[in-house]
Design an enzyme around this catalytic site. Structure first.
Site, PDB file in Angstrom:
ATOM      1  N   THR A 132       0.810  -1.210   0.000  1.00 15.69           N
ATOM      2  CA  THR A 132       0.000   0.000   0.000  1.00 15.69           C
ATOM      3  C   THR A 132       0.849   1.268   0.000  1.00 15.69           C
ATOM      4  O   THR A 132       1.982   1.259   0.505  1.00 15.69           O
ATOM      5  CB  THR A 132      -0.911   0.007   1.255  1.00 15.69           C
ATOM      6  OG1 THR A 132      -1.536   1.269   1.368  1.00 15.69           O
ATOM      7  CG2 THR A 132      -0.128  -0.249   2.531  1.00 15.69           C
ATOM      8  N   ASP A 133       0.276   2.352  -0.510  1.00 18.65           N
ATOM      9  CA  ASP A 133       0.967   3.651  -0.439  1.00 18.65           C
ATOM     10  C   ASP A 133       0.975   4.210   0.984  1.00 18.65           C
ATOM     11  O   ASP A 133       1.687   5.167   1.272  1.00 18.65           O
ATOM     12  CB  ASP A 133       0.334   4.668  -1.410  1.00 18.65           C
ATOM     13  CG  ASP A 133      -1.135   4.977  -1.124  1.00 18.65           C
ATOM     14  OD1 ASP A 133      -1.723   4.379  -0.200  1.00 18.65           O
ATOM     15  OD2 ASP A 133      -1.697   5.848  -1.837  1.00 18.65           O
ATOM     16  N   GLU A 134       0.169   3.602   1.883  1.00 18.15           N
ATOM     17  CA  GLU A 134       0.075   4.145   3.243  1.00 18.15           C
ATOM     18  C   GLU A 134       1.387   3.985   4.013  1.00 18.15           C
ATOM     19  O   GLU A 134       1.590   4.642   5.032  1.00 18.15           O
ATOM     20  CB  GLU A 134      -1.097   3.500   3.997  1.00 18.15           C
ATOM     21  CG  GLU A 134      -2.395   3.717   3.243  1.00 18.15           C
ATOM     22  CD  GLU A 134      -3.657   3.399   4.024  1.00 18.15           C
ATOM     23  OE1 GLU A 134      -3.625   3.425   5.259  1.00 18.15           O
ATOM     24  OE2 GLU A 134      -4.677   3.123   3.373  1.00 18.15           O
ATOM     25  N   TYR A 158      -2.002  -0.471  10.841  1.00 16.39           N
ATOM     26  CA  TYR A 158      -2.111  -1.159   9.538  1.00 16.39           C
ATOM     27  C   TYR A 158      -0.897  -0.846   8.676  1.00 16.39           C
ATOM     28  O   TYR A 158      -0.213  -1.758   8.189  1.00 16.39           O
ATOM     29  CB  TYR A 158      -3.405  -0.727   8.816  1.00 16.39           C
ATOM     30  CG  TYR A 158      -3.412  -1.068   7.341  1.00 16.39           C
ATOM     31  CD1 TYR A 158      -3.420  -2.389   6.902  1.00 16.39           C
ATOM     32  CD2 TYR A 158      -3.392  -0.056   6.366  1.00 16.39           C
ATOM     33  CE1 TYR A 158      -3.418  -2.712   5.545  1.00 16.39           C
ATOM     34  CE2 TYR A 158      -3.386  -0.360   5.005  1.00 16.39           C
ATOM     35  CZ  TYR A 158      -3.401  -1.681   4.603  1.00 16.39           C
ATOM     36  OH  TYR A 158      -3.384  -2.000   3.265  1.00 16.39           O
ATOM     37  N   LYS A 162       2.150  -3.285   7.243  1.00 15.98           N
ATOM     38  CA  LYS A 162       2.451  -3.463   5.813  1.00 15.98           C
ATOM     39  C   LYS A 162       3.900  -3.047   5.533  1.00 15.98           C
ATOM     40  O   LYS A 162       4.606  -3.681   4.734  1.00 15.98           O
ATOM     41  CB  LYS A 162       1.480  -2.664   4.946  1.00 15.98           C
ATOM     42  CG  LYS A 162       0.049  -3.163   4.955  1.00 15.98           C
ATOM     43  CD  LYS A 162      -0.156  -4.560   4.386  1.00 15.98           C
ATOM     44  CE  LYS A 162       0.035  -4.632   2.895  1.00 15.98           C
ATOM     45  NZ  LYS A 162      -0.355  -5.970   2.362  1.00 15.98           N
TER      46      LYS A 162
HETATM   47  P1  NAD Z   1      -9.555  -7.617   1.906  1.00 12.68           P
HETATM   48  O1  NAD Z   1      -9.556  -7.302   3.361  1.00 12.68           O
HETATM   49  O2  NAD Z   1     -10.777  -7.348   1.095  1.00 12.68           O
HETATM   50  O3  NAD Z   1      -9.202  -9.173   1.691  1.00 12.68           O
HETATM   51  C1  NAD Z   1      -8.182  -9.809   2.387  1.00 12.68           C
HETATM   52  C2  NAD Z   1      -8.281 -11.316   2.096  1.00 12.68           C
HETATM   53  O4  NAD Z   1      -7.198 -11.960   2.772  1.00 12.68           O
HETATM   54  C3  NAD Z   1      -9.572 -11.942   2.614  1.00 12.68           C
HETATM   55  O5  NAD Z   1     -10.105 -12.814   1.636  1.00 12.68           O
HETATM   56  C4  NAD Z   1      -9.126 -12.715   3.841  1.00 12.68           C
HETATM   57  O6  NAD Z   1      -9.939 -13.839   4.130  1.00 12.68           O
HETATM   58  C5  NAD Z   1      -7.713 -13.096   3.461  1.00 12.68           C
HETATM   59  N1  NAD Z   1      -6.853 -13.355   4.622  1.00 12.68           N
HETATM   60  C6  NAD Z   1      -6.715 -12.579   5.722  1.00 12.68           C
HETATM   61  N2  NAD Z   1      -5.833 -13.130   6.569  1.00 12.68           N
HETATM   62  C7  NAD Z   1      -5.406 -14.290   5.991  1.00 12.68           C
HETATM   63  C8  NAD Z   1      -4.482 -15.278   6.363  1.00 12.68           C
HETATM   64  N3  NAD Z   1      -3.832 -15.238   7.536  1.00 12.68           N
HETATM   65  N4  NAD Z   1      -4.263 -16.330   5.520  1.00 12.68           N
HETATM   66  C9  NAD Z   1      -4.932 -16.397   4.332  1.00 12.68           C
HETATM   67  N5  NAD Z   1      -5.825 -15.471   3.937  1.00 12.68           N
HETATM   68  C10 NAD Z   1      -6.058 -14.425   4.757  1.00 12.68           C
HETATM   69  O7  NAD Z   1      -8.302  -6.866   1.320  1.00 12.68           O
HETATM   70  P2  NAD Z   1      -8.112  -6.185  -0.119  1.00 12.68           P
HETATM   71  O8  NAD Z   1      -8.718  -4.836  -0.087  1.00 12.68           O
HETATM   72  O9  NAD Z   1      -8.508  -7.151  -1.166  1.00 12.68           O
HETATM   73  O10 NAD Z   1      -6.525  -5.985  -0.124  1.00 12.68           O
HETATM   74  C11 NAD Z   1      -5.656  -6.957  -0.713  1.00 12.68           C
HETATM   75  C12 NAD Z   1      -4.225  -6.494  -0.511  1.00 12.68           C
HETATM   76  O11 NAD Z   1      -4.052  -5.205  -1.108  1.00 12.68           O
HETATM   77  C13 NAD Z   1      -3.830  -6.335   0.964  1.00 12.68           C
HETATM   78  O12 NAD Z   1      -2.513  -6.807   1.110  1.00 12.68           O
HETATM   79  C14 NAD Z   1      -3.910  -4.838   1.210  1.00 12.68           C
HETATM   80  O13 NAD Z   1      -3.000  -4.440   2.209  1.00 12.68           O
HETATM   81  C15 NAD Z   1      -3.510  -4.297  -0.158  1.00 12.68           C
HETATM   82  N6  NAD Z   1      -4.061  -2.963  -0.462  1.00 12.68           N
HETATM   83  C16 NAD Z   1      -5.415  -2.753  -0.482  1.00 12.68           C
HETATM   84  C17 NAD Z   1      -5.888  -1.473  -0.821  1.00 12.68           C
HETATM   85  C18 NAD Z   1      -7.367  -1.194  -0.906  1.00 12.68           C
HETATM   86  O14 NAD Z   1      -7.745  -0.048  -1.225  1.00 12.68           O
HETATM   87  N7  NAD Z   1      -8.251  -2.157  -0.689  1.00 12.68           N
HETATM   88  C19 NAD Z   1      -5.007  -0.435  -1.092  1.00 12.68           C
HETATM   89  C20 NAD Z   1      -3.616  -0.688  -1.024  1.00 12.68           C
HETATM   90  C21 NAD Z   1      -3.166  -1.966  -0.742  1.00 12.68           C
HETATM   91  P1  TYD Z   2     -10.850   3.749   3.975  1.00 10.48           P
HETATM   92  O1  TYD Z   2     -11.767   3.275   2.908  1.00 10.48           O
HETATM   93  O2  TYD Z   2     -10.994   3.154   5.346  1.00 10.48           O
HETATM   94  O3  TYD Z   2      -9.372   3.605   3.409  1.00 10.48           O
HETATM   95  P2  TYD Z   2      -7.957   4.139   4.036  1.00 10.48           P
HETATM   96  O4  TYD Z   2      -8.152   4.543   5.431  1.00 10.48           O
HETATM   97  O5  TYD Z   2      -7.098   2.931   3.889  1.00 10.48           O
HETATM   98  O6  TYD Z   2      -7.541   5.280   3.142  1.00 10.48           O
HETATM   99  O7  TYD Z   2     -11.027   5.312   4.128  1.00 10.48           O
HETATM  100  C1  TYD Z   2     -10.813   6.198   3.043  1.00 10.48           C
HETATM  101  C2  TYD Z   2     -10.936   7.603   3.584  1.00 10.48           C
HETATM  102  O8  TYD Z   2     -12.281   7.823   3.997  1.00 10.48           O
HETATM  103  C3  TYD Z   2     -10.082   7.845   4.820  1.00 10.48           C
HETATM  104  O9  TYD Z   2      -9.587   9.187   4.767  1.00 10.48           O
HETATM  105  C4  TYD Z   2     -11.052   7.687   5.973  1.00 10.48           C
HETATM  106  C5  TYD Z   2     -12.358   8.164   5.393  1.00 10.48           C
HETATM  107  N1  TYD Z   2     -13.580   7.555   5.934  1.00 10.48           N
HETATM  108  C6  TYD Z   2     -14.638   8.370   6.378  1.00 10.48           C
HETATM  109  O10 TYD Z   2     -14.564   9.608   6.330  1.00 10.48           O
HETATM  110  N2  TYD Z   2     -15.751   7.760   6.852  1.00 10.48           N
HETATM  111  C7  TYD Z   2     -15.865   6.399   6.939  1.00 10.48           C
HETATM  112  O11 TYD Z   2     -16.915   5.888   7.424  1.00 10.48           O
HETATM  113  C8  TYD Z   2     -14.785   5.577   6.458  1.00 10.48           C
HETATM  114  C9  TYD Z   2     -14.875   4.078   6.526  1.00 10.48           C
HETATM  115  C10 TYD Z   2     -13.655   6.209   5.957  1.00 10.48           C
END
Ligand code: NAD
Ligand code: TYD
Length: 362
Positions: A132-134, A158, A162
């Site tokens: 993630t960019d975070e 989080y 990461k």
């Molecule tokens: P998500 O939370 O929707 O899904 C995570 C999946 O991992 C789930 O299916 C869960 O059951 C599985 N999982 C969790 N713990 C596990 C374990 N110990 N063993 C096997 N499986 C396990 O997450 P996502 O949004 O699909 O994100 C996927 C990846 O991308 C993550 O690594 C996250 O950090 C990264 N990411 C997500 C975003 C975003 O905007 N969603 C942005 C940047 C990076």
């Molecule tokens: P989120 O989807 O939780 O992603 P991340 O925290 O990883 O960026 O949140 C996106 C942005 O939206 C973040 O600045 C937090 C904000 N947010 C709200 O304002 N209200 C909400 O209920 C949620 C879930 C997020």
């Protein structure tokens, strides 16, 4: 054959569906089915003979080793994680366990497997770590986007977990020459995202005339990346990325949270007007800010666009409209997530020990 972790989550399932539609190569999906893992996300591919599901934990070294020995993948794509910042604030330990310890155990099992490969297979093998960019922390309003050289400054449990996983991936490449690739992407949006994240939560609440909880002033900025664009970028990195490198992936779509929520409301006013005719925006409610809330994330994608020729193709306004339409067209999916029905189903079907389930699906 490739092995995916976390394929039942939001991004992993989008990747898997895109992969099976566009690439003729089998895939094994190892997923623990936490609250965020929904087998229903993969309903459209569950009967595809090229797809295998294995219920299990990335931290279960014996299981991971047996899967690697059995399927002999040419690549491992690591999506599995605890992924929600708010949950990491109330319970950081689960994030250390899966994102740090889990990734380390996975890396170790993969390294052992990789050492058994002949020289051609070892040279072709890739471990792609999705991050993630975070990890870079918060950007000032007028600063340029994060490059791959930006200092790591994770601010939430989080992002700290990461960041730690990224460092272990780097160390396994540097120390043991494991052929790794790391991607750091911005906030994804699109179909099948768990409705605890901003966009699906707002759509869900708006459809039920519930308050739309905007943290603080709502002027925090994220760089929104459509999940299908992200998955294409991952395939480009897998195919052509340089070993040991990291690639930042963004959507070229910086928007404030308020702008995103207003865009959702405006679209819903057209696609699903409220019974009383009131605008959905009247549901917007400012609530207490998230502790340590990062103000701005943005990606400088010069490296992946210049070196690998990838750039995002879905403009935010069109992507958000399509995403809202998807949620409107899939109320059954939303209801099953909302009611927890998919959890009960998963518990019933996958309550057997992981290895026997692995054998049953093989
Ligand atoms: P998500 O939370 O929707 O899904 C995570 C999946 O991992 C789930 O299916 C869960 O059951 C599985 N999982 C969790 N713990 C596990 C374990 N110990 N063993 C096997 N499986 C396990 O997450 P996502 O949004 O699909 O994100 C996927 C990846 O991308 C993550 O690594 C996250 O950090 C990264 N990411 C997500 C975003 C975003 O905007 N969603 C942005 C940047 C990076
Ligand atoms: P989120 O989807 O939780 O992603 P991340 O925290 O990883 O960026 O949140 C996106 C942005 O939206 C973040 O600045 C937090 C904000 N947010 C709200 O304002 N209200 C909400 O209920 C949620 C879930 C997020």
């Amino acid at each position: 054959m490739i092995l995916l972790t976390g394929g039942c989550g939001f991004i992993g399932s989008a990747f898997l569906i895109q992969w099976l539609n566009e690439v003729d190569e089998p895939v094994v999906n190892l997923d623990l089915l936490t609250y965020a893992g929904n087998p229903g996300n993969l309903a459209s591919v569950q009967d595809d003979p090229r797809y295998r599901f294995v219920h299990g934990d990335i931290a279960d070294s014996a299981l991971v080793s047996s899967l690697l020995a059995k399927y002999r993948p040419r690549a491992v794509l690591h999506f599995a994680a605890e992924s929600h910042v708010d949950r990491s604030i109330s319970g950081p330990l689960a994030f250390a366990q899966t994102n740090v310890v889990g990734t380390l155990k996975l890396l170790d099992a993969v390294l052992t497997y990789w050492k058994t490969l002949d020289s051609a297979a070892a040279a072709a093998f890739r471990f792609l770590h999705v991050s993630t960019d975070e990890v870079y922390g918060s950007l000032d309003p007028d600063a340029t986007g994060f490059t791959e050289e930006h200092r790591y400054e994770p601010n939430s449990p989080y992002s700290a977990s990461k960041a730690a996983s990224d460092h272990f991936v780097r160390a396994y490449q540097h120390t043991y020459s494991l052929p790794t690739l790391t991607t750091n992407c911005s906030n994804n949006y699109g179909p099948r995202q768990f409705p605890e994240k901003l966009i699906p939560l707002m759509i869900h609440n708006a459809l039920h005339s519930k308050p739309l909880p905007v943290y603080g002033d709502g002027q925090q900025i994220r760089d929104w990346l459509h999940v299908d664009d992200h998955c294409r970028a991952l395939r480009v990195v897998l195919d052509t990325g340089r070993i040991g490198e990291t690639y930042n992936i963004g959507g070229r779509s910086e928007r404030s949270n308020m702008a995103v929520v207003k865009a959702i409301c405006q679209n819903l006013d057209i696609l699903r007007p409220r019974a009383g005719g009131q605008p959905h925006a009247s549901l917007i409610t400012h609530v207490k800010d998230r502790p340590g809330h990062d103000r701005r994330y943005a990606i400088d994608d010069s490296k992946i666009s210049g070196e690998l020729g990838w750039h995002p193709s879905i403009v935010f306004e069109e992507g958000i409209r399509q995403t809202i339409q998807w949620y409107l067209d899939h109320e059954d999916w939303v209801q099953s997530v909302d009611s927890g029905a998919y959890r009960r189903w998963a518990q019933k079907h996958y309550s057997a020990p992981a290895e026997s389930v692995a054998r049953a699906v093989a």
